[in-house]
Design a protein around this motif. Sequence first.
Motif, mmCIF file in Angstrom:
data_model
loop_
_atom_site.group_PDB
_atom_site.id
_atom_site.type_symbol
_atom_site.label_atom_id
_atom_site.label_comp_id
_atom_site.label_asym_id
_atom_site.label_seq_id
_atom_site.Cartn_x
_atom_site.Cartn_y
_atom_site.Cartn_z
ATOM 1 N N ALA A 1 0.811 -1.114 -0.092
ATOM 2 C CA ALA A 1 0.034 0.086 0.019
ATOM 3 C C ALA A 1 0.752 1.084 0.173
ATOM 4 O O ALA A 1 0.481 2.445 -0.743
ATOM 5 N N ILE A 2 1.992 1.353 0.667
ATOM 6 C CA ILE A 2 2.935 2.248 0.758
ATOM 7 C C ILE A 2 3.477 2.688 -0.660
ATOM 8 O O ILE A 2 3.445 3.906 -1.119
ATOM 9 N N VAL A 3 3.721 1.574 -1.247
ATOM 10 C CA VAL A 3 4.254 1.900 -2.889
ATOM 11 C C VAL A 3 3.333 2.343 -3.618
ATOM 12 O O VAL A 3 3.731 3.085 -4.348
ATOM 13 N N VAL A 4 1.939 1.757 -3.498
ATOM 14 C CA VAL A 4 0.919 2.439 -4.389
ATOM 15 C C VAL A 4 0.689 3.717 -3.972
ATOM 16 O O VAL A 4 0.367 4.767 -4.986
ATOM 17 N N PHE A 5 0.669 4.327 -2.471
ATOM 18 C CA PHE A 5 0.619 5.468 -2.446
ATOM 19 C C PHE A 5 1.657 6.414 -3.007
ATOM 20 O O PHE A 5 1.592 7.349 -3.429
ATOM 21 N N GLY A 6 2.977 5.867 -2.926
ATOM 22 C CA GLY A 6 4.159 6.585 -3.591
ATOM 23 C C GLY A 6 3.779 6.872 -5.184
ATOM 24 O O GLY A 6 3.998 7.911 -5.423
ATOM 25 N N LEU A 7 3.240 5.771 -5.597
ATOM 26 C CA LEU A 7 3.206 6.015 -7.264
ATOM 27 C C LEU A 7 1.987 7.218 -7.529
ATOM 28 O O LEU A 7 2.121 7.777 -8.294
ATOM 29 N N LEU A 8 1.034 6.919 -6.680
ATOM 30 C CA LEU A 8 -0.277 7.946 -6.944
ATOM 31 C C LEU A 8 0.371 9.302 -6.698
ATOM 32 O O LEU A 8 0.095 10.224 -7.321
ATOM 33 N N SER A 9 1.285 9.170 -5.342
ATOM 34 C CA SER A 9 1.645 10.492 -5.076
ATOM 35 C C SER A 9 2.604 11.209 -6.245
ATOM 36 O O SER A 9 2.533 12.582 -6.600
ATOM 37 N N PHE A 10 3.242 10.388 -6.951
ATOM 38 C CA PHE A 10 4.377 11.019 -8.064
ATOM 39 C C PHE A 10 3.228 11.437 -9.116
ATOM 40 O O PHE A 10 3.312 12.436 -9.806
ATOM 41 N N LEU A 11 2.272 10.507 -9.672
ATOM 42 C CA LEU A 11 1.466 11.101 -10.734
ATOM 43 C C LEU A 11 0.747 12.445 -10.226
ATOM 44 O O LEU A 11 0.473 13.308 -10.900
ATOM 45 N N ALA A 12 0.109 12.492 -8.972
ATOM 46 C CA ALA A 12 -0.329 13.810 -8.771
ATOM 47 C C ALA A 12 0.448 15.064 -8.473
ATOM 48 O O ALA A 12 -0.052 16.030 -9.108
ATOM 49 N N HIS A 13 1.740 14.831 -8.169
ATOM 50 C CA HIS A 13 2.533 15.849 -8.177
ATOM 51 C C HIS A 13 3.181 16.321 -9.667
ATOM 52 O O HIS A 13 3.397 17.368 -10.018
ATOM 53 N N GLN A 14 3.182 15.142 -10.455
ATOM 54 C CA GLN A 14 3.750 15.629 -11.949
ATOM 55 C C GLN A 14 2.760 16.292 -12.540
ATOM 56 O O GLN A 14 2.956 17.259 -13.379
ATOM 57 N N ARG A 15 1.471 15.912 -12.223
ATOM 58 C CA ARG A 15 0.313 16.990 -12.922
ATOM 59 C C ARG A 15 0.227 18.324 -12.241
ATOM 60 O O ARG A 15 0.173 19.318 -13.143
ATOM 61 N N ARG A 16 0.679 18.551 -11.243
ATOM 62 C CA ARG A 16 0.642 19.992 -10.507
ATOM 63 C C ARG A 16 1.982 20.616 -11.141
ATOM 64 O O ARG A 16 1.639 21.654 -11.573
ATOM 65 N N PHE A 17 3.196 20.046 -10.866
ATOM 66 C CA PHE A 17 4.346 20.800 -11.467
ATOM 67 C C PHE A 17 4.189 20.871 -12.849
ATOM 68 O O PHE A 17 4.707 22.228 -13.286
ATOM 69 N N GLN A 18 3.714 20.077 -13.630
ATOM 70 C CA GLN A 18 3.716 20.292 -15.404
ATOM 71 C C GLN A 18 2.877 21.205 -15.632
ATOM 72 O O GLN A 18 3.109 22.349 -16.255
ATOM 73 N N ARG A 19 1.724 21.435 -14.851
ATOM 74 C CA ARG A 19 0.711 22.600 -15.197
ATOM 75 C C ARG A 19 1.296 23.819 -14.672
ATOM 76 O O ARG A 19 1.155 25.065 -15.547
ATOM 77 N N LEU A 20 1.889 23.940 -13.560
ATOM 78 C CA LEU A 20 2.412 25.269 -13.046
ATOM 79 C C LEU A 20 3.592 25.518 -14.284
ATOM 80 O O LEU A 20 3.880 26.739 -14.265
ATOM 81 N N LEU A 21 4.496 24.580 -14.558
ATOM 82 C CA LEU A 21 5.762 25.018 -15.203
ATOM 83 C C LEU A 21 5.212 25.387 -16.360
ATOM 84 O O LEU A 21 6.003 26.276 -17.335
ATOM 85 N N ASP A 22 4.196 25.112 -17.224
ATOM 86 C CA ASP A 22 3.838 25.191 -18.325
ATOM 87 C C ASP A 22 3.232 26.628 -18.774
ATOM 88 O O ASP A 22 3.244 27.208 -19.681
ATOM 89 N N HIS A 23 2.959 27.288 -17.453
ATOM 90 C CA HIS A 23 2.584 28.642 -17.562
ATOM 91 C C HIS A 23 3.576 29.736 -17.605
ATOM 92 O O HIS A 23 4.521 29.614 -17.071
#
Length: 214
Positions: free
Chosen positions: A192-214
């Motif tokens: 479950a911790i590994v799954v949480f880490g993967l979902l956390s990566f996907l969540a932060h990737q979306r956040r950072f990519q959207r912010l950096l594209d502006h």
Amino acid sequence: MSVIRQPEVLGRRARRRMVGITASVSAAAVETVAVGLWFALVIGSRTSSTALAGLGILFCGSLLRAGVFGATVSELGDLLQPRRLVAALALTAGWVVWLFVAERIGDALGVAVATAVLAAVFAGQFVLEQRAFKRHACYRVTVTPVLPAVLLAAGASTLLAAVWFTDWGISSPPLSLGFTTVALRIEALQVAIVVFGLLSFLAHQRRFQRLLDH
């Protein structure tokens, strides 16, 4: 002219993408370690000492994650500025509220309600974090925080599900290493911790990519 400028545009996009991925990995790693240690402490032995230790780990992890965000989207500056401390405190409090709501209600309903509450907390905290670290000229930039918040909350629900609704483990055959014997065991919480880490990566990737594209 557009043909001449195209390599520069592609180069900037590639750099932004690399920065976003690096920041996402860093933020996800910090969050996974902090939340994983805190969760393991509070479900293992609910004493005042473990509760305080868990809160300390959780707050330090929140502060470090905020630092990764700040270093990525703006000048880092002083991490201990009041507004940035509030963002880290809001994240820490959100995790505590999540566990309290889940345990208060209990069973699958408790997990569902706590997940919804945590998603709302994350969405608000993301906006607060952006306001705390973005420069004044960029305050008008808005990024929809719903999907990253839902991804992180879903990852958190796997932690509770692993502890409350599953009871399994996989053990390897004993391996003889000289004078000792080693056996590896994988339990549901570790997965479950590994799954949480993967979902956390996907969540932060979306956040950072959207912010950096502006």
